[in-house]
Scaffold this motif. Sequence first.
Motif, PDB file in Angstrom:
ATOM      1  N   GLU A  75       0.840  -1.196   0.000  1.00  0.00           N
ATOM      2  CA  GLU A  75       0.000   0.000   0.000  1.00  0.00           C
ATOM      3  C   GLU A  75       0.876   1.248   0.000  1.00  0.00           C
ATOM      4  N   ARG A  76       0.355   2.298  -0.642  1.00  0.00           N
ATOM      5  CA  ARG A  76       1.047   3.599  -0.679  1.00  0.00           C
ATOM      6  C   ARG A  76       0.026   4.675  -0.337  1.00  0.00           C
ATOM      7  N   ARG A  77       0.335   5.527   0.637  1.00  0.00           N
ATOM      8  CA  ARG A  77      -0.526   6.631   1.037  1.00  0.00           C
ATOM      9  C   ARG A  77       0.212   7.942   0.774  1.00  0.00           C
ATOM     10  N   GLN A  78      -0.524   8.920   0.307  1.00  0.00           N
ATOM     11  CA  GLN A  78       0.062  10.225  -0.008  1.00  0.00           C
ATOM     12  C   GLN A  78      -0.886  11.308   0.464  1.00  0.00           C
ATOM     13  N   ARG A  79      -0.340  12.427   0.885  1.00  0.00           N
ATOM     14  CA  ARG A  79      -1.160  13.536   1.343  1.00  0.00           C
ATOM     15  C   ARG A  79      -0.732  14.788   0.599  1.00  0.00           C
ATOM     16  N   ALA A  80      -1.722  15.538   0.105  1.00  0.00           N
ATOM     17  CA  ALA A  80      -1.487  16.822  -0.553  1.00  0.00           C
ATOM     18  C   ALA A  80      -2.463  17.825   0.058  1.00  0.00           C
ATOM     19  N   GLY A  81      -2.007  18.579   1.036  1.00  0.00           N
ATOM     20  CA  GLY A  81      -2.894  19.513   1.733  1.00  0.00           C
ATOM     21  C   GLY A  81      -3.915  18.764   2.561  1.00  0.00           C
ATOM     22  N   ASP A  82      -5.202  19.035   2.282  1.00  0.00           N
ATOM     23  CA  ASP A  82      -6.275  18.348   2.999  1.00  0.00           C
ATOM     24  C   ASP A  82      -6.690  17.039   2.332  1.00  0.00           C
ATOM     25  N   VAL A  83      -6.107  16.725   1.195  1.00  0.00           N
ATOM     26  CA  VAL A  83      -6.497  15.530   0.443  1.00  0.00           C
ATOM     27  C   VAL A  83      -5.510  14.400   0.721  1.00  0.00           C
ATOM     28  N   GLU A  84      -6.047  13.270   1.101  1.00  0.00           N
ATOM     29  CA  GLU A  84      -5.229  12.072   1.290  1.00  0.00           C
ATOM     30  C   GLU A  84      -5.699  11.026   0.297  1.00  0.00           C
ATOM     31  N   TRP A  85      -4.763  10.407  -0.409  1.00  0.00           N
ATOM     32  CA  TRP A  85      -5.100   9.403  -1.402  1.00  0.00           C
ATOM     33  C   TRP A  85      -4.050   8.298  -1.355  1.00  0.00           C
ATOM     34  N   GLY A  86      -4.365   7.197  -1.986  1.00  0.00           N
ATOM     35  CA  GLY A  86      -3.427   6.090  -1.982  1.00  0.00           C
ATOM     36  C   GLY A  86      -3.889   4.967  -2.890  1.00  0.00           C
ATOM     37  N   TRP A  87      -3.063   3.945  -2.944  1.00  0.00           N
ATOM     38  CA  TRP A  87      -3.398   2.764  -3.732  1.00  0.00           C
ATOM     39  C   TRP A  87      -2.950   1.525  -2.952  1.00  0.00           C
ATOM     40  N   SER A  88      -3.530   0.400  -3.336  1.00  0.00           N
ATOM     41  CA  SER A  88      -3.246  -0.854  -2.659  1.00  0.00           C
ATOM     42  C   SER A  88      -3.268  -1.987  -3.675  1.00  0.00           C
ATOM     43  N   ALA A  89      -2.315  -2.909  -3.556  1.00  0.00           N
ATOM     44  CA  ALA A  89      -2.282  -4.122  -4.374  1.00  0.00           C
ATOM     45  C   ALA A  89      -2.267  -5.317  -3.425  1.00  0.00           C
ATOM     46  N   ASN A  90      -3.212  -6.224  -3.616  1.00  0.00           N
ATOM     47  CA  ASN A  90      -3.360  -7.375  -2.733  1.00  0.00           C
ATOM     48  C   ASN A  90      -3.356  -8.675  -3.523  1.00  0.00           C
ATOM     49  N   TYR A  91      -2.775  -9.710  -2.934  1.00  0.00           N
ATOM     50  CA  TYR A  91      -2.793 -11.054  -3.514  1.00  0.00           C
ATOM     51  C   TYR A  91      -3.169 -12.030  -2.410  1.00  0.00           C
ATOM     52  N   LYS A  92      -4.171 -12.872  -2.679  1.00  0.00           N
ATOM     53  CA  LYS A  92      -4.585 -13.897  -1.725  1.00  0.00           C
ATOM     54  C   LYS A  92      -4.733 -15.216  -2.456  1.00  0.00           C
ATOM     55  N   SER A  93      -4.261 -16.276  -1.810  1.00  0.00           N
ATOM     56  CA  SER A  93      -4.369 -17.612  -2.379  1.00  0.00           C
ATOM     57  C   SER A  93      -4.707 -18.589  -1.257  1.00  0.00           C
ATOM     58  N   GLN A  94      -5.607 -19.526  -1.551  1.00  0.00           N
ATOM     59  CA  GLN A  94      -5.983 -20.539  -0.563  1.00  0.00           C
ATOM     60  C   GLN A  94      -6.132 -21.875  -1.260  1.00  0.00           C
ATOM     61  N   THR A  95      -5.556 -22.921  -0.666  1.00  0.00           N
ATOM     62  CA  THR A  95      -5.722 -24.272  -1.183  1.00  0.00           C
ATOM     63  C   THR A  95      -6.257 -25.153  -0.059  1.00  0.00           C
ATOM     64  N   LYS A  96      -7.144 -26.065  -0.430  1.00  0.00           N
ATOM     65  CA  LYS A  96      -7.693 -27.025   0.528  1.00  0.00           C
ATOM     66  C   LYS A  96      -7.522 -28.425  -0.053  1.00  0.00           C
ATOM     67  N   ASP A  97      -7.106 -29.346   0.813  1.00  0.00           N
ATOM     68  CA  ASP A  97      -6.931 -30.741   0.419  1.00  0.00           C
ATOM     69  C   ASP A  97      -7.778 -31.594   1.360  1.00  0.00           C
ATOM     70  N   TYR A  98      -8.748 -32.298   0.787  1.00  0.00           N
ATOM     71  CA  TYR A  98      -9.656 -33.128   1.581  1.00  0.00           C
ATOM     72  C   TYR A  98      -9.381 -34.591   1.267  1.00  0.00           C
ATOM     73  N   ASN A  99      -9.192 -35.395   2.306  1.00  0.00           N
ATOM     74  CA  ASN A  99      -8.953 -36.827   2.143  1.00  0.00           C
ATOM     75  C   ASN A  99      -9.947 -37.550   3.043  1.00  0.00           C
ATOM     76  N   SER A 100     -10.842 -38.321   2.461  1.00  0.00           N
ATOM     77  CA  SER A 100     -11.887 -38.985   3.247  1.00  0.00           C
ATOM     78  C   SER A 100     -11.354 -40.193   4.004  1.00  0.00           C
ATOM     79  N   ARG A 101     -10.207 -40.742   3.631  1.00  0.00           N
ATOM     80  CA  ARG A 101      -9.589 -41.923   4.251  1.00  0.00           C
ATOM     81  C   ARG A 101     -10.556 -43.103   4.314  1.00  0.00           C
ATOM     82  N   ARG A 102     -11.441 -43.219   3.342  1.00  0.00           N
ATOM     83  CA  ARG A 102     -12.377 -44.347   3.323  1.00  0.00           C
ATOM     84  C   ARG A 102     -11.608 -45.640   3.065  1.00  0.00           C
ATOM     85  N   GLY A 103     -11.965 -46.650   3.788  1.00  0.00           N
ATOM     86  CA  GLY A 103     -11.350 -47.959   3.602  1.00  0.00           C
ATOM     87  C   GLY A 103     -10.103 -48.171   4.433  1.00  0.00           C
TER      88      GLY A 103
END
Length: 106
Positions: A75-103
């Motif tokens: 994230e980057r925040r900047q202020r110019a007088g009374d104005v505050e602005w910024g930008w943000s770059a986000n990355y999210k990753s999720q993996t799930k592994d399900y094993n029923s163990r049947r048998g």
Amino acid sequence: PYTPEDDYVGKRRDNTFENADVLLKWEDEHWRLKGAWVRRNRDLPLAAPAMDRQDGSPQKPGAILDTEKYEFAVERRQRAGDVEWGWSANYKSQTKDYNSRRGESP
């Protein structure tokens, strides 16, 4: 109908839960960096009632659910007088592994 003859006292195994977390953050007046990692490993309970009956037959293990998450942010925040602005770059990753163990035997 209610039949008291089929009642029993059952013992359920503890559900296993393993958790690992890492969170790193850094920021100054204008920049913010964040990185996170989470891993959760769970043994889930048996799905059907009466599968945990203690009648001498081996108890089958429940299912396994492994979850892993990654998150990064800049994230980057900047202020110019009374104005505050910024930008943000986000990355999210999720993996799930399900094993029923049947048998599988306990």
